[in-house]
Design an enzyme around this catalytic site. Structure first.
Site, PDB file in Angstrom:
ATOM      1  CE1 TYR A   7      -3.937   2.171   0.315  1.00  0.00           C
ATOM      2  CE2 TYR A   7      -2.412   3.509   1.616  1.00  0.00           C
ATOM      3  CZ  TYR A   7      -3.596   3.387   0.917  1.00  0.00           C
ATOM      4  OH  TYR A   7      -4.428   4.460   0.789  1.00  0.00           O
TER       5      TYR A   7
ATOM      6  CG  PHE B 256      -6.751  18.019 -24.106  1.00  0.00           C
ATOM      7  CD1 PHE B 256      -6.856  17.617 -25.428  1.00  0.00           C
ATOM      8  CD2 PHE B 256      -7.148  17.146 -23.112  1.00  0.00           C
ATOM      9  CE1 PHE B 256      -7.346  16.347 -25.738  1.00  0.00           C
ATOM     10  CE2 PHE B 256      -7.628  15.881 -23.418  1.00  0.00           C
ATOM     11  CZ  PHE B 256      -7.726  15.474 -24.733  1.00  0.00           C
ATOM     12  CB  THR B 257     -11.607  18.078 -24.000  1.00  0.00           C
ATOM     13  OG1 THR B 257     -10.782  16.913 -23.899  1.00  0.00           O
ATOM     14  CG2 THR B 257     -11.891  18.357 -25.469  1.00  0.00           C
TER      15      THR B 257
ATOM     16  CG  ASP C 134      -0.927  18.497 -21.279  1.00  0.00           C
ATOM     17  OD1 ASP C 134      -0.194  17.494 -21.439  1.00  0.00           O
ATOM     18  OD2 ASP C 134      -2.165  18.428 -21.284  1.00  0.00           O
TER      19      ASP C 134
ATOM     20  CE  LYS D 159      -3.030  11.073 -24.511  1.00  0.00           C
ATOM     21  NZ  LYS D 159      -3.928  11.015 -23.328  1.00  0.00           N
TER      22      LYS D 159
ATOM     23  NE  ARG E  40     -10.998  15.945 -30.168  1.00  0.00           N
ATOM     24  CZ  ARG E  40     -10.918  15.490 -28.917  1.00  0.00           C
ATOM     25  NH1 ARG E  40      -9.772  15.249 -28.360  1.00  0.00           N
ATOM     26  NH2 ARG E  40     -12.005  15.285 -28.215  1.00  0.00           N
TER      27      ARG E  40
ATOM     28  CG  PHE F 188     -15.764  15.081 -27.107  1.00  0.00           C
ATOM     29  CD1 PHE F 188     -15.637  16.148 -26.243  1.00  0.00           C
ATOM     30  CD2 PHE F 188     -14.870  14.023 -26.990  1.00  0.00           C
ATOM     31  CE1 PHE F 188     -14.638  16.173 -25.276  1.00  0.00           C
ATOM     32  CE2 PHE F 188     -13.870  14.038 -26.041  1.00  0.00           C
ATOM     33  CZ  PHE F 188     -13.762  15.116 -25.178  1.00  0.00           C
TER      34      PHE F 188
HETATM   35  N1  F0G Z   1      -3.603  16.394 -21.995  1.00  0.00           N
HETATM   36  C1  F0G Z   1      -3.527  16.106 -23.299  1.00  0.00           C
HETATM   37  C2  F0G Z   1      -2.725  16.962 -24.198  1.00  0.00           C
HETATM   38  C3  F0G Z   1      -4.208  14.981 -23.796  1.00  0.00           C
HETATM   39  O1  F0G Z   1      -4.135  14.699 -25.082  1.00  0.00           O
HETATM   40  C4  F0G Z   1      -4.959  14.177 -22.905  1.00  0.00           C
HETATM   41  C5  F0G Z   1      -5.704  13.035 -23.379  1.00  0.00           C
HETATM   42  C6  F0G Z   1      -5.010  14.534 -21.559  1.00  0.00           C
HETATM   43  C7  F0G Z   1      -4.301  15.647 -21.144  1.00  0.00           C
HETATM   44  C8  F0G Z   1      -5.785  13.758 -20.557  1.00  0.00           C
HETATM   45  O2  F0G Z   1      -5.127  12.601 -20.251  1.00  0.00           O
HETATM   46  O3  F0G Z   1      -6.677  10.800 -21.021  1.00  0.00           O
HETATM   47  O4  F0G Z   1      -4.768  10.320 -19.499  1.00  0.00           O
HETATM   48  O5  F0G Z   1      -6.729  11.544 -18.671  1.00  0.00           O
HETATM   49  N2  F0G Z   1      -5.904  12.801 -24.574  1.00  0.00           N
HETATM   50  C9  F0G Z   1      -6.568  11.656 -25.146  1.00  0.00           C
HETATM   51  C10 F0G Z   1      -6.680  11.845 -26.623  1.00  0.00           C
HETATM   52  C11 F0G Z   1      -7.845  11.283 -24.505  1.00  0.00           C
HETATM   53  O6  F0G Z   1      -7.295  10.975 -27.267  1.00  0.00           O
HETATM   54  O7  F0G Z   1      -6.158  12.815 -27.165  1.00  0.00           O
HETATM   55  P1  F0G Z   1      -5.877  11.232 -19.844  1.00  0.00           P
END
Ligand code: F0G
Length: 457
Positions: free
Chosen positions: A71, A123-124, A214, A257, A382, A449
């Site tokens: 843990y 980013f979303t 990021d 990624k 997108r 989306f």
């Molecule tokens: N920042 C960036 C630039 C991203 O592309 C993503 C996720 C996140 C943060 C969030 O990270 O998914 O690990 O919680 N991008 C994915 C995509 C979902 O398909 O571009 P996560």
């Protein structure tokens, strides 16, 4: 071929199926013309995302067997901490289950209600977490980022002059932090130059505003710096990456990624205050600060992935060049794509591809569904659907860019697969006039989306 084959070979394979045309038509209809709602088993080539879809190496798989599932104080956490320190250069590391969790903690630690966050481009999930704190998001990317046909080397750059004006206008206390995304996803996977990072940091420092990167795709950004920015041609990507970090106070990372794992993430910083704050929060939202929502074995695979990605330049060079090669197939056939090709994906310009459809009929959503019908290739919208709505006014954010992303997973598909996908898309392009638009029939309140549904008009 103008570049070397992959610096890996295939040891294990996974079967994929190609559904019939009528099977695909009913699958996408059932999914409400939203590729996020398709079943993976109905997809032949999955270019939905590069997130968590990488193939791990034998070394990473071996690491899974060495999971220390204690843990507290797992050995694998210390391996991860050391890998982040060696590769990114930060002494303070907070593990999280994935990227958006790191964004969540960072937003909680830094954003007060009514404060602004200045970014090259949102980013979303990053914007969502800031807005949930009552923060206000402002994009400050260079204007050419909004022009898919403009071939410039660093379309992810901050517009420094505009950022400076905004800081002056708002005052430093009204700005929570500056967020710079490496290889900016929503702009088409476009890089930021080293010079721009340096200028941004100088400006921010003058006003004592923290810069948070990021760094989800910072490795791929580092490769572009090597390939395109004067003075960096001979420097190993590993060094470039570490140098980029000098111009930040901390990073949030989705390890799904660059870092070559299927799950995981972290935030890292050299700022003790940010560390203390987020280390307290991680216990509330993720798990103890020595696992943050990951198992020991996941942390081990991640630690190894971080080291592996920078072992030499071969991996990232092949990675970026494969995506570029794929984009080249489409471009040569006259299909409108965003240029230059980004690091992780080829983006189709849906406004041009389906120029007969108004944006109110969601051209990118339509194109993404039609590509699946044509060749069982899964892609992602997108554009205006992803851009969503303002949380207060509920008005659509709107989007100048209306793109479809064909995202290439790392170490998963050969050029044969990508060639097949390109051929299908070129065929579709030839009969584009026959494609009808979509109408939204279900709209979730947040991040619409992912789960929205549509029907053909
Ligand atoms: N920042 C960036 C630039 C991203 O592309 C993503 C996720 C996140 C943060 C969030 O990270 O998914 O690990 O919680 N991008 C994915 C995509 C979902 O398909 O571009 P996560």
């Amino acid at each position: 071929m103008d570049y070397l084959p992959p610096p890996w070979k295939i040891k294990m394979v996974e079967k994929v199926n190609l559904l019939s045309r009528s099977g695909r038509e009913s699958a996408v209809k059932e999914a409400g013309f939203n590729t996020f709602l398709l079943k993976s088993r109905d997809v032949f080539i999955d270019l939905l995302t590069d997130s968590g879809t990488s193939a791990m190496s034998d070394n990473q798989w071996a690491g899974l067997m060495l999971g220390d599932e204690a843990y507290a104080g797992s050995e694998n956490f210390y391996n991860l901490e050391k890998a982040v320190k060696d590769v990114y250069g930060f002494s303070f590391v907070v593990p999280t289950h994935q990227g958006r969790a790191a964004e969540h903690l960072m937003a909680r630690a830094l954003v007060q209600k009514g404060q602004h966050v200045l970014s090259n481009m949102y980013f979303t999930t990053s914007r969502e977490h800031v807005e949930r704190r009552g923060g206000i998001w402002q994009d400050c990317i260079v204007p050419e980022a909004h022009d898919p046909q403009k071939d410039k080397p660093f379309k992810g750059n901050f517009d420094i002059a505009r950022t400076g004006r905004l800081i002056k206008k708002l005052g430093k206390n009204k700005i929570a932090f500056i967020r710079v995304e490496a290889n900016c996803n929503m702009a088409g996977g476009q890089p930021v130059s080293m010079k721009n990072l340096e200028d941004l940091k100088t400006l921010a420092e003058r006003h004592e505003i923290p810069v948070i990167m990021d760094a989800t795709r910072a490795l791929e950004n580092a490769y572009f710096i090597k390939a395109r920015e004067k003075g960096w041609e001979k420097t190993p990507v590993k060094k470039i990456l570490k140098n980029m970090m000098r111009f930040t106070d901390g990073i949030t990372v989705s390890s799904k990624k660059d870092n070559l794992v299927n799950i995981g993430g972290f935030l890292a910083t050299r700022n003790k205050k940010i560390f203390e704050e987020t280390k307290t929060l991680v216990v509330v939202y993720e798990g103890l600060h020595t696992y943050g929502g990951m198992s020991g074995r996941d942390m081990e695979a991640l630690a190894r992935g971080i080291r592996e990605m920078v072992e030499n330049d071969d991996y990232v060079e092949h990675r970026v060049k494969q995506v570029e090669w794929f984009g080249g197939l489409l471009k040569e056939a006259g299909v409108p794509i965003v240029v230059p090709v980004g690091g992780h994906a080829v983006y189709l310009d849906a406004k041009k591809f389906l120029s007969h459809l108004p944006q109110s009929q969601y051209p990118a959503q339509t194109l993404s569904a039609s590509i699946y019908e044509e060749c069982a290739v899964r892609s992602m919208e997108r554009g205006i659907v992803s851009a969503g709505r303002d949380p207060k006014t509920r008005k659509e954010h709107g989007s100048k860019l209306e793109l479809v992303r064909l995202t290439v997973p790392r170490r998963v598909y050969t050029n044969d697969h990508l060639g097949f996908a390109a051929e299908g898309i070129v065929n579709l392009f030839k009969k584009r006039q026959t494609i009808r638009g979509l109408k939204m029939t279900y709209e979730p309140k947040q991040l619409r989306f992912f789960q929205a549904k549509f029907r053909r008009v």
